[in-house]
Design an enzyme around this catalytic site. Sequence first.
Site, PDB file in Angstrom:
ATOM      1  N   ASP A   4      15.555 -17.391 -23.214  1.00  0.00           N
ATOM      2  CA  ASP A   4      15.980 -16.069 -23.646  1.00  0.00           C
ATOM      3  C   ASP A   4      17.473 -16.145 -23.954  1.00  0.00           C
ATOM      4  O   ASP A   4      18.155 -17.094 -23.553  1.00  0.00           O
ATOM      5  CB  ASP A   4      15.693 -15.065 -22.528  1.00  0.00           C
ATOM      6  CG  ASP A   4      16.277 -13.703 -22.807  1.00  0.00           C
ATOM      7  OD1 ASP A   4      15.973 -13.139 -23.882  1.00  0.00           O
ATOM      8  OD2 ASP A   4      17.053 -13.205 -21.960  1.00  0.00           O
TER       9      ASP A   4
ATOM     10  N   ASP B 298      20.107 -12.908 -24.400  1.00  0.00           N
ATOM     11  CA  ASP B 298      20.933 -11.924 -23.700  1.00  0.00           C
ATOM     12  C   ASP B 298      20.600 -11.894 -22.214  1.00  0.00           C
ATOM     13  O   ASP B 298      19.451 -11.666 -21.834  1.00  0.00           O
ATOM     14  CB  ASP B 298      20.720 -10.531 -24.300  1.00  0.00           C
ATOM     15  CG  ASP B 298      21.086 -10.472 -25.775  1.00  0.00           C
ATOM     16  OD1 ASP B 298      22.273 -10.609 -26.082  1.00  0.00           O
ATOM     17  OD2 ASP B 298      20.179 -10.298 -26.613  1.00  0.00           O
TER      18      ASP B 298
ATOM     19  N   ASP C 186      15.780 -13.891 -17.914  1.00  0.00           N
ATOM     20  CA  ASP C 186      16.395 -13.086 -16.864  1.00  0.00           C
ATOM     21  C   ASP C 186      15.678 -11.771 -16.616  1.00  0.00           C
ATOM     22  O   ASP C 186      16.100 -11.005 -15.742  1.00  0.00           O
ATOM     23  CB  ASP C 186      17.853 -12.772 -17.225  1.00  0.00           C
ATOM     24  CG  ASP C 186      17.952 -11.744 -18.356  1.00  0.00           C
ATOM     25  OD1 ASP C 186      18.525 -10.661 -18.134  1.00  0.00           O
ATOM     26  OD2 ASP C 186      17.452 -12.016 -19.458  1.00  0.00           O
TER      27      ASP C 186
END
Length: 234
Positions: free
Chosen positions: A13, A15, A175
């Site tokens: 991922d 961001d 995250d």
Amino acid sequence: MAELTAIRGLAFDLDGTLIHSAPGLAAAIDQALVAQSLPAAGESRVATWIGNGADVMVERALRWAGVEPTAARVQETRERFDSYYAQTVDSGSTLFLQVKETLAQLAQQGVPMAVVTNKPTPFVAPLLAGLGIGDYFSLIIGGDDVIVKKPHPAPLYLVLGKLGLRASELLFVGDSRNDIQAAQAAGCRSVGMTYGYNYGEAIELSQPDVVLDRFADILPLIGHSSSHNQEPLV
């Protein structure tokens, strides 16, 4: 730390995993709101809206400001956001600790890597290049490159096909619960990083295969050595 065996490729991922992008995103969202005589939300609040793509972030911002997110209002605000974000994306984005060094070691050791993000595609490659990590990835999938975004597994299916991997051979590092749910739906193993955004929730609640505090710990996790000691996250 127990190793994950048979991992032949990694997907990340963006961001909240590779980059701390909340400052730039928040600045653009706030400018888009203020331009419509709405209150600014602030970085800490905007950070909890990150992860589902720009349209959903805009919808969340409008609802927070007390505005019905009609299709027309979302489109207007999204256009404002895109214009402002083009100005804030570079100055408002930084790499998390250990990211560049770890990616460099993985690339040196021949591990194929992809970025899988819900971020609007036009922003992704220039941002990676500007931060000096674009060349580490053989595949970049942005939010406009698939019909359905994470948490749907479609982006990871695309990675598997492009890299020629089985689901069991790909490790997805993220995250947020969207990342973990996408990995689980695709049959891939997952790592949840604790320092990201995840709507203000603990990543452990999404039950990734492994939870890590330090990005560099990905190396021993998949059986690769680190060429030098790195500072722990603070």
